[in-house]
Design an enzyme around this catalytic site. Structure first.
Site, short mmCIF file in Angstrom:
data_model
loop_
_atom_site.label_atom_id
_atom_site.label_comp_id
_atom_site.label_asym_id
_atom_site.label_seq_id
_atom_site.Cartn_x
_atom_site.Cartn_y
_atom_site.Cartn_z
CB ALA A 248 -0.98 0.01 1.10
CB ALA A 249 4.47 1.81 -0.05
N GLY A 250 2.46 2.51 -2.67
CA GLY A 250 2.29 3.47 -3.46
C GLY A 250 0.79 4.01 -3.81
CG ASP A 251 -2.41 1.43 -3.65
OD1 ASP A 251 -2.20 1.57 -4.69
OD2 ASP A 251 -2.68 0.27 -3.16
#
Length: 303
Positions: A248-251
């Site tokens: 979920a880092a990119g999200d």
């Protein structure tokens, strides 16, 4: 005034399996722990925006099942408007299985389910003209994205495309996109230009501009993020942290970015820095949605 954002995207129930290392082909490994949580790229991005105090609407689909009800409750509990989420009685809610190793790296297997049965005709786009930004990814059909982006653009809404997981983009979708936000792998797959240094990032942005997309942000993991608009180009180094889980880092980056970005992209540098800070907090925590920080946490983070 808070940005008004809609996310057209996926809602999945995530199952995270903790392993010491990734298995080799044909190998059986013991799983040290199992966790279940709400997720999906679309859901993650919407909650990231909402936790940064954007007025956030979700456009998507779940199955008419227990998992779908869990996803709807999770979105409501995180102040995301669910009035535009359909329930499909013919397919189950989407799901994802995440392998997470001891170094915080992950591999993800996704079952699209109800996310993949979304059609252009099934979309509820009521009120779309009131938005500042519309975001989508590739965990839902591109035909639906095209329909939503076309209507949004006609109404003067800014559109943000996160081409993940990477697929060939419908040619018609390109001129309907105001900002594309791939990671370095996705960018290289779409442009054919490997992302290795600042010059190659500029070349990728130029390639996207030739495709009809005027603004680009390329995230490059622990190195940082590159941004390019007609007025400004630059690179924002990542914050140095001890990453435990990159899920979920990119999200988080995209949702946080959209919560801060001005419609004319004039503050893209500051918005990118804010999004970087948000992602740096996410990777220090386990899980997808549970790891996404609030605006207060982002603003008060050290470093």
């Amino acid at each position: 005034m808070a940005n008004k954002i809609a996310v057209l995207g996926s809602l999945n129930v995530d199952t995270t399996l903790s392993v010491q290392r990734m298995p080799a082909p044909g190998e059986t490994l013991a799983v040290a722990g199992v966790k279940h949580a709400a997720g999906g790229k679309g859901g993650n991005q919407a909650i990231a925006a909402a936790r940064s105090q954007a007025n956030t609407l979700f456009i998507g689909q779940v199955g008419r099942d227990e998992a779908g009800q869990m996803m709807l409750k999770t979105m409501k509990d995180n102040n995301v408007d669910v009035s535009h989420i359909n329930e499909d009685a013919t397919v189950p809610t989407g799901s994802a299985t995440i392998l997470l190793d001891a170094n915080g790296q992950n591999e993800i297997l996704v079952f699209g389910g109800a996310n993949q049965s979304i059609t252009a005709e099934s979309l509820n786009l009521k009120g779309i003209a009131d938005l500042d930004f519309l975001i989508t990814q590739f965990e839902t059909p591109q035909a639906a994205a095209l329909a939503a982006f076309t209507e949004a653009k006609a109404a003067g809404v800014r559109t943000i495309l996160n081409p993940a997981p990477a697929h060939e983009i419908l040619p018609e979708l390109l001129p309907q996109t105001d900002l594309i936000v791939p990671n370095e792998t996705e960018s290289a797959l779409l442009t054919g230009i490997e992302v290795t240094d600042l010059d190659s990032m500029k070349a990728n942005a130029a390639a996207f501009k030739r495709m009809g997309i005027p603004n680009t942000i390329i995230t490059v993991g622990s190195r940082g993020a590159f941004f390019a608009t007609a007025a400004k180009t630059g690179f924002m180094p990542a914050y140095k942290v001890n990453a435990k889980d990159t899920t979920a880092a990119g999200d988080t980056f995209i949702g946080a970015l959209a919560s801060q970005l001005k419609r004319d992209f004039s503050n893209i540098e500051a918005a990118t820095q804010y999004a970087q800070r948000a992602s740096s907090i996410t990777v220090q925590r386990y899980g997808a949605l549970p790891s996404i920080p609030t605006r207060d946490e982002i603003l008060n983070a050290e470093g």
